[in-house]
Motif scaffolding. Structure first.
Motif, short mmCIF file in Angstrom:
data_model
loop_
_atom_site.label_atom_id
_atom_site.label_comp_id
_atom_site.label_asym_id
_atom_site.label_seq_id
_atom_site.Cartn_x
_atom_site.Cartn_y
_atom_site.Cartn_z
N TRP A 1 0.84 -1.19 0.00
CA TRP A 1 0.00 0.00 0.00
C TRP A 1 0.88 1.25 0.00
N PRO A 2 0.65 2.17 -0.93
CA PRO A 2 1.50 3.36 -1.06
C PRO A 2 1.53 4.25 0.18
N GLU A 3 0.37 4.57 0.75
CA GLU A 3 0.35 5.46 1.91
C GLU A 3 0.97 4.79 3.13
N PHE A 4 0.71 3.52 3.28
CA PHE A 4 1.29 2.72 4.36
C PHE A 4 2.82 2.79 4.29
N SER A 5 3.36 2.56 3.09
CA SER A 5 4.81 2.66 2.90
C SER A 5 5.31 4.08 3.16
N THR A 6 4.55 5.05 2.70
CA THR A 6 4.95 6.45 2.86
C THR A 6 5.07 6.83 4.32
N GLN A 7 4.11 6.40 5.13
CA GLN A 7 4.17 6.73 6.56
C GLN A 7 5.39 6.10 7.22
N CYS A 8 5.72 4.86 6.83
CA CYS A 8 6.93 4.22 7.38
C CYS A 8 8.17 5.01 6.99
N ARG A 9 8.23 5.44 5.72
CA ARG A 9 9.40 6.18 5.25
C ARG A 9 9.52 7.51 5.99
N GLN A 10 8.43 8.26 6.05
CA GLN A 10 8.48 9.59 6.64
C GLN A 10 8.81 9.55 8.13
N ARG A 11 8.37 8.48 8.79
CA ARG A 11 8.62 8.35 10.23
C ARG A 11 9.90 7.56 10.53
N ARG A 12 10.58 7.14 9.47
CA ARG A 12 11.85 6.39 9.59
C ARG A 12 11.66 5.12 10.42
N ILE A 13 10.58 4.43 10.12
CA ILE A 13 10.27 3.16 10.80
C ILE A 13 10.70 2.01 9.89
N PRO A 14 11.51 1.08 10.38
CA PRO A 14 11.91 -0.06 9.55
C PRO A 14 10.70 -0.86 9.10
N LEU A 15 10.64 -1.13 7.81
CA LEU A 15 9.54 -1.88 7.21
C LEU A 15 10.13 -3.12 6.55
N TYR A 16 9.60 -4.29 6.90
CA TYR A 16 10.14 -5.56 6.41
C TYR A 16 9.06 -6.39 5.72
N LEU A 17 9.43 -7.03 4.63
CA LEU A 17 8.58 -8.03 4.00
C LEU A 17 9.10 -9.40 4.43
N ILE A 18 8.23 -10.24 4.99
CA ILE A 18 8.64 -11.57 5.41
C ILE A 18 7.93 -12.61 4.55
N ASN A 19 8.68 -13.63 4.16
CA ASN A 19 8.15 -14.70 3.31
C ASN A 19 7.52 -14.14 2.04
N GLY A 20 8.16 -13.15 1.46
CA GLY A 20 7.59 -12.42 0.34
C GLY A 20 7.32 -13.26 -0.89
N ARG A 21 6.26 -12.88 -1.57
CA ARG A 21 5.83 -13.58 -2.78
C ARG A 21 5.43 -12.52 -3.80
N ILE A 22 6.11 -12.48 -4.93
CA ILE A 22 5.84 -11.47 -5.96
C ILE A 22 5.31 -12.18 -7.19
N SER A 23 4.02 -12.07 -7.43
CA SER A 23 3.40 -12.75 -8.57
C SER A 23 3.76 -12.03 -9.87
N SER A 24 3.54 -12.71 -10.97
CA SER A 24 3.80 -12.09 -12.28
C SER A 24 2.88 -10.90 -12.51
N LYS A 25 1.66 -10.95 -11.98
CA LYS A 25 0.72 -9.82 -12.13
C LYS A 25 1.22 -8.61 -11.37
N ILE A 26 1.68 -8.82 -10.12
CA ILE A 26 2.21 -7.70 -9.33
C ILE A 26 3.41 -7.09 -10.03
N ALA A 27 4.30 -7.96 -10.53
CA ALA A 27 5.50 -7.47 -11.20
C ALA A 27 5.14 -6.65 -12.44
N ALA A 28 4.20 -7.16 -13.25
CA ALA A 28 3.80 -6.45 -14.46
C ALA A 28 3.19 -5.09 -14.14
#
Length: 319
Positions: free
Chosen positions: A150-177
């Protein structure tokens, strides 16, 4: 631990800043339209009934000094999140875990396990709603299980300098495209992550193709393979008695349309004397499917009601 350190703020390109502005405008307009449907949805949607305040960011404040926010959507993702939360509690006994999901059964599962100090529905990805949640929880680190970006979710982590981690990540071909076609949005979402731990090299390659720095990607395998059941923690004698040594057919994570297509197969396999286990994608379908099977002359039993002498077992519970 890395979660105790604030991440450096990465400046966004003009392209990513424009994507954020357009996203906020579009999401805001969609929210105004959607607000008109809330009274109607509250009558029929369990999510809206239970989580309306959560969607607006109206969560309880956290009192702990070290708060870890874990987010998961599907039951598969949640099983990883449950195990991860348990390990966090072992490693950081005084930490306070807050857990969000979009699925009521996933939230109920975390509540049953008692691992989180607070559970809530994931807030709508609006600037105001997300700001409210982050100001009330003040997380030391945020963990996303598998795939929900989620863009805003990521933005808030960045602006507040909060470490954000993806665990067991899965990137589908649709997401990549999608993100390859929207590089500004891709930068907005993924540049906020301190680490993206993915399951396979293919997932890593897709992230690199989306413009993600390879130094922030790690291929760690599938965490689901590490989930184990403690010996003796589950009583299996009744289940083994139901199986009675028969060959078994398992149909997992079925949607209603798939169940309808497989109905003749279920009927034929039951007539052949095989044990059949059917797991609906949504356990709420189990009762309706039992009625459908009965109308086709196939006996079945629900897991919640015990193991009867039926050829078909419908899983109407999780965990």
């Amino acid at each position: 631990m890395a979660a105790e350190q604030k991440t450096a703020v990465r400046s966004l390109s003009l392209r990513a800043q424009a994507a954020l502005a357009c996203y906020r405008m579009g999401f805001g307009m969609a929210g105004l339209v959607g607000a008109a449907a809330v009274p109607w949805l509250s009558l029929y949607s369990r999510r809206v009934k239970e989580g309306f305040a959560d969607y607006l960011g109206q969560v309880r404040r956290c009192a702990g000094r070290q708060v870890f926010w874990i987010h998961a959507v599907s039951m598969g993702e949640a099983m990883v999140a449950y195990g991860f939360a348990a390990e966090l509690k072992r490693e950081f006994a005084d930490c306070e875990i807050v857990f969000t999901s979009t699925h009521p059964d996933v939230i109920a599962g975390m509540r049953r396990r008692g691992l989180a100090a607070q559970t809530a529905y994931f807030p709508l990805d609006t600037q105001i709603g997300m700001q409210r949640v982050f100001e009330r929880w003040h997380p030391s680190a945020v963990f996303v299980s598998e795939t929900d970006f989620w863009p805003e979710f990521s933005t808030q982590c960045r602006q507040r300098r909060i470490p954000l981690y993806l665990i067991n990540g899965r990137i589908s071909s649709k997401i990549a495209a999608f993100y390859q076609q929207c590089p500004g949005l891709s930068e907005l979402v993924f540049s906020a992550y301190s680490l993206l731990a993915v399951q396979t090299a293919v997932d890593a390659e897709r992230l690199v193709g989306m413009g993600v720095d390879s130094q922030r990607i790690a291929v760690l395998g599938n965490m689901k393979a590490d989930l184990t059941i403690a010996p003796g923690s589950v009583e299996l004698s009744a289940f083994r008695a139901w199986l009675a040594g028969r060959r078994t057919v398992v149909m997992g994570s079925l949607h209603p349309g798939e169940f309808s297509l497989l109905l003749p197969v279920i009927k034929s396999q039951a007539a052949a004397g095989r044990a059949i286990i059917v797991a609906p994608r949504n356990p709420a379908f189990a009762v309706e499917w039992q009625q459908t099977l009965s109308s086709h002359g196939v006996e079945s039993c629900l897991r919640s009601q015990g193991f009867a002498g039926s050829p078909v077992l419908l899983l109407d519970t999780m965990g």
